[in-house]
Scaffold this motif. Structure first.
Motif, PDB file in Angstrom:
ATOM      1  N   ILE A 114     -23.715  29.509  38.267  1.00  0.00           N
ATOM      2  CA  ILE A 114     -22.786  28.735  37.561  1.00  0.00           C
ATOM      3  C   ILE A 114     -22.128  29.243  35.968  1.00  0.00           C
ATOM      4  CG2 ILE A 114     -23.540  27.389  35.301  1.00  0.00           C
ATOM      5  CD1 ILE A 114     -23.713  26.035  37.772  1.00  0.00           C
ATOM      6  N   ASP A 115     -20.019  29.041  35.855  1.00  0.00           N
ATOM      7  CA  ASP A 115     -20.328  29.742  34.777  1.00  0.00           C
ATOM      8  C   ASP A 115     -20.140  29.808  33.872  1.00  0.00           C
ATOM      9  OD1 ASP A 115     -18.543  28.213  35.445  1.00  0.00           O
ATOM     10  OD2 ASP A 115     -16.588  29.477  36.158  1.00  0.00           O
ATOM     11  N   THR A 116     -20.739  27.935  33.709  1.00  0.00           N
ATOM     12  CA  THR A 116     -19.769  27.668  32.536  1.00  0.00           C
ATOM     13  C   THR A 116     -21.566  27.066  31.566  1.00  0.00           C
ATOM     14  OG1 THR A 116     -18.145  27.220  32.533  1.00  0.00           O
ATOM     15  CG2 THR A 116     -18.848  25.453  31.323  1.00  0.00           C
ATOM     16  N   LEU A 117     -21.965  26.203  30.205  1.00  0.00           N
ATOM     17  CA  LEU A 117     -23.089  25.636  30.239  1.00  0.00           C
ATOM     18  C   LEU A 117     -22.271  25.178  28.741  1.00  0.00           C
ATOM     19  CD1 LEU A 117     -26.389  25.766  30.836  1.00  0.00           C
ATOM     20  CD2 LEU A 117     -27.049  27.281  29.028  1.00  0.00           C
ATOM     21  N   VAL A 118     -23.083  23.577  29.186  1.00  0.00           N
ATOM     22  CA  VAL A 118     -22.547  22.856  27.855  1.00  0.00           C
ATOM     23  C   VAL A 118     -24.095  22.352  27.255  1.00  0.00           C
ATOM     24  CG1 VAL A 118     -21.614  20.196  27.775  1.00  0.00           C
ATOM     25  CG2 VAL A 118     -20.060  21.584  29.278  1.00  0.00           C
ATOM     26  N   HIS A 119     -23.474  22.326  26.218  1.00  0.00           N
ATOM     27  CA  HIS A 119     -24.840  22.504  25.080  1.00  0.00           C
ATOM     28  C   HIS A 119     -25.157  21.147  24.756  1.00  0.00           C
ATOM     29  CE1 HIS A 119     -24.377  26.764  25.572  1.00  0.00           C
ATOM     30  NE2 HIS A 119     -25.164  26.901  24.723  1.00  0.00           N
ATOM     31  N   THR A 120     -26.103  20.323  24.674  1.00  0.00           N
ATOM     32  CA  THR A 120     -26.477  19.540  23.868  1.00  0.00           C
ATOM     33  C   THR A 120     -27.765  19.549  23.062  1.00  0.00           C
ATOM     34  OG1 THR A 120     -27.418  18.119  25.573  1.00  0.00           O
ATOM     35  CG2 THR A 120     -25.082  17.790  25.760  1.00  0.00           C
ATOM     36  N   GLY A 121     -28.394  18.766  22.082  1.00  0.00           N
ATOM     37  CA  GLY A 121     -29.481  19.073  21.675  1.00  0.00           C
ATOM     38  C   GLY A 121     -29.419  19.215  19.563  1.00  0.00           C
ATOM     39  N   VAL A 122     -30.518  19.772  20.315  1.00  0.00           N
ATOM     40  CA  VAL A 122     -31.202  19.805  18.237  1.00  0.00           C
ATOM     41  C   VAL A 122     -31.916  21.565  17.942  1.00  0.00           C
ATOM     42  CG1 VAL A 122     -31.571  17.755  17.864  1.00  0.00           C
ATOM     43  CG2 VAL A 122     -32.970  18.544  18.623  1.00  0.00           C
ATOM     44  N   SER A 123     -31.984  21.852  17.058  1.00  0.00           N
ATOM     45  CA  SER A 123     -30.969  21.550  16.217  1.00  0.00           C
ATOM     46  C   SER A 123     -30.081  22.740  16.123  1.00  0.00           C
ATOM     47  CB  SER A 123     -31.371  21.559  14.297  1.00  0.00           C
ATOM     48  OG  SER A 123     -32.490  22.757  14.970  1.00  0.00           O
ATOM     49  N   THR A 124     -28.902  22.030  15.810  1.00  0.00           N
ATOM     50  CA  THR A 124     -27.653  22.355  16.163  1.00  0.00           C
ATOM     51  C   THR A 124     -27.346  23.966  15.322  1.00  0.00           C
ATOM     52  OG1 THR A 124     -26.210  20.773  15.043  1.00  0.00           O
ATOM     53  CG2 THR A 124     -25.171  22.874  15.413  1.00  0.00           C
ATOM     54  N   SER A 125     -28.264  24.625  13.755  1.00  0.00           N
ATOM     55  CA  SER A 125     -28.516  25.835  13.151  1.00  0.00           C
ATOM     56  C   SER A 125     -29.153  26.039  13.703  1.00  0.00           C
ATOM     57  CB  SER A 125     -28.940  25.467  11.549  1.00  0.00           C
ATOM     58  OG  SER A 125     -29.851  24.319  11.931  1.00  0.00           O
ATOM     59  N   VAL A 157     -24.906  17.287  19.520  1.00  0.00           N
ATOM     60  CA  VAL A 157     -25.738  18.963  18.819  1.00  0.00           C
ATOM     61  C   VAL A 157     -25.681  17.317  17.485  1.00  0.00           C
ATOM     62  CG1 VAL A 157     -24.977  20.412  20.608  1.00  0.00           C
ATOM     63  CG2 VAL A 157     -24.045  19.765  18.506  1.00  0.00           C
ATOM     64  N   GLY A 158     -27.663  17.609  17.421  1.00  0.00           N
ATOM     65  CA  GLY A 158     -27.450  17.540  15.807  1.00  0.00           C
ATOM     66  C   GLY A 158     -28.454  18.448  14.792  1.00  0.00           C
ATOM     67  N   ASP A 159     -28.752  18.249  13.684  1.00  0.00           N
ATOM     68  CA  ASP A 159     -29.214  18.588  12.556  1.00  0.00           C
ATOM     69  C   ASP A 159     -29.722  17.668  11.566  1.00  0.00           C
ATOM     70  OD1 ASP A 159     -29.885  20.870  11.225  1.00  0.00           O
ATOM     71  OD2 ASP A 159     -29.021  22.153  12.521  1.00  0.00           O
ATOM     72  N   PRO A 175     -25.562  22.367   7.275  1.00  0.00           N
ATOM     73  CA  PRO A 175     -26.096  23.315   8.220  1.00  0.00           C
ATOM     74  C   PRO A 175     -25.023  23.226  10.135  1.00  0.00           C
ATOM     75  CG  PRO A 175     -28.124  22.486   7.280  1.00  0.00           C
ATOM     76  CD  PRO A 175     -27.011  22.076   6.947  1.00  0.00           C
ATOM     77  N   HIS A 176     -25.579  21.969   9.748  1.00  0.00           N
ATOM     78  CA  HIS A 176     -24.843  21.584  11.249  1.00  0.00           C
ATOM     79  C   HIS A 176     -23.303  21.997  11.157  1.00  0.00           C
ATOM     80  CE1 HIS A 176     -23.776  19.189  14.551  1.00  0.00           C
ATOM     81  NE2 HIS A 176     -22.682  18.344  13.134  1.00  0.00           N
ATOM     82  N   GLU A 177     -22.565  21.774  10.231  1.00  0.00           N
ATOM     83  CA  GLU A 177     -20.804  21.657  10.194  1.00  0.00           C
ATOM     84  C   GLU A 177     -20.788  22.982  10.301  1.00  0.00           C
ATOM     85  OE1 GLU A 177     -18.382  20.199  11.111  1.00  0.00           O
ATOM     86  OE2 GLU A 177     -19.695  18.353  11.010  1.00  0.00           O
ATOM     87  N   ALA A 178     -21.592  23.876   9.306  1.00  0.00           N
ATOM     88  CA  ALA A 178     -21.568  25.550   8.802  1.00  0.00           C
ATOM     89  C   ALA A 178     -22.057  26.171  10.577  1.00  0.00           C
ATOM     90  CB  ALA A 178     -22.525  25.736   8.306  1.00  0.00           C
ATOM     91  N   ASN A 179     -22.430  26.143  11.421  1.00  0.00           N
ATOM     92  CA  ASN A 179     -22.734  26.884  12.017  1.00  0.00           C
ATOM     93  C   ASN A 179     -21.866  25.757  13.691  1.00  0.00           C
ATOM     94  OD1 ASN A 179     -25.389  28.394  12.776  1.00  0.00           O
ATOM     95  ND2 ASN A 179     -25.552  26.533  11.120  1.00  0.00           N
ATOM     96  N   LEU A 180     -21.456  24.802  14.041  1.00  0.00           N
ATOM     97  CA  LEU A 180     -20.409  24.630  14.275  1.00  0.00           C
ATOM     98  C   LEU A 180     -19.524  25.238  14.259  1.00  0.00           C
ATOM     99  CD1 LEU A 180     -20.397  20.391  14.492  1.00  0.00           C
ATOM    100  CD2 LEU A 180     -21.136  22.166  16.330  1.00  0.00           C
ATOM    101  N   PHE A 181     -18.896  25.468  13.201  1.00  0.00           N
ATOM    102  CA  PHE A 181     -17.754  25.929  12.360  1.00  0.00           C
ATOM    103  C   PHE A 181     -17.934  28.310  13.231  1.00  0.00           C
ATOM    104  CE2 PHE A 181     -15.460  29.090  10.247  1.00  0.00           C
ATOM    105  CZ  PHE A 181     -14.026  28.560   9.940  1.00  0.00           C
TER     106      PHE A 181
END
Length: 213
Positions: free
Chosen positions: A139-150, A174-176, A181-187
């Motif tokens: 594997i070279d790529t890991l697609v992230h889903t889940g909680v919590s974003t931060s 992904v969610g929080d 904190p959700h948007e800040a950590n995505l950024f």
């Protein structure tokens, strides 16, 4: 940076780079357990839409032959294997062995042969076999889903980058508990560690993986 200077433009000058998708991905579904979906639980985050997006990506991954990995958090009844993390974050008591809040969210079923990583800390890599497993799978790529974003998503993203895998964070999946904190950590993840992309981008990527060469 002055107050008048645009934040995105300020960061774009230093961090406006994209890694892009790799050749062989896996999908990770981080801590999608009942605690985050039960309004009576202190960890409740109102993230039903997050789960729905993650399940759509899981279904697409299965169809494309992309490995699916799940994580949960499990502690001894007294929390003694949780160290300072368990001591600091009181809601982790919901994840002691046998607690119903630690069960998978309704509608989330682990498929036969799919990997479950049980962890005690935020990152899915810390103290687990995840990194060598991904390496052995090529594997070279890991697609992230889940909680919590931060929390666990961000920690996993940072370690993913540190171990040499490409972190892809599916925005809708992904969610929080709060948008700030959700948007800040995505950024911040998008700026420094991986690529934050839309659900459709990941669906198209998985489809391309599953198509004959």
């Amino acid at each position: 940076m002055t107050d008048a200077e645009d934040l995105e433009e300020n960061y774009r000058r230093a961090y406006g780079n994209r890694i892009g998708f790799g050749k062989k991905p896996a999908l990770i579904m981080i801590d999608l357990v009942r605690a985050y979906f039960d309004p009576d639980c202190e960890l409740y985050a109102d993230v039903d839409d997050t789960l729905a997006s993650a399940v759509r990506l899981r279904d697409a991954a299965r169809e494309a032959g992309v490995p699916v990995i799940y994580t949960n958090v499990v502690y001894l009844p007294d929390g003694s294997n949780g160290g300072r993390f368990f001591q600091k974050a009181r809601p982790l008591r919901n994840f002691t062995a046998g607690n119903p809040m630690a069960r998978w969210a309704d509608g989330l079923e682990v498929g036969e042969g799919e990997l479950v990583i049980s962890k005690q800390y935020a990152s899915a890599f810390f103290g687990t076999s995840l990194a060598p497993t991904l390496t052995s799978w090529g594997i070279d790529t890991l697609v992230h889903t889940g909680v919590s974003t931060s929390g666990c998503v961000r920690a996993t993203c940072v370690d993913c980058c540190s171990y040499g895998f490409i972190p892809i964070i599916a925005r809708e999946a992904v969610g929080d508990r709060h948008h700030a904190p959700h948007e800040a950590n995505l950024f911040d993840m998008d700026a420094k560690y991986g690529d934050v992309v839309g659900e459709k981008d990941v669906l198209d990527y998985f489809k391309s993986i599953g198509e004959p060469a």
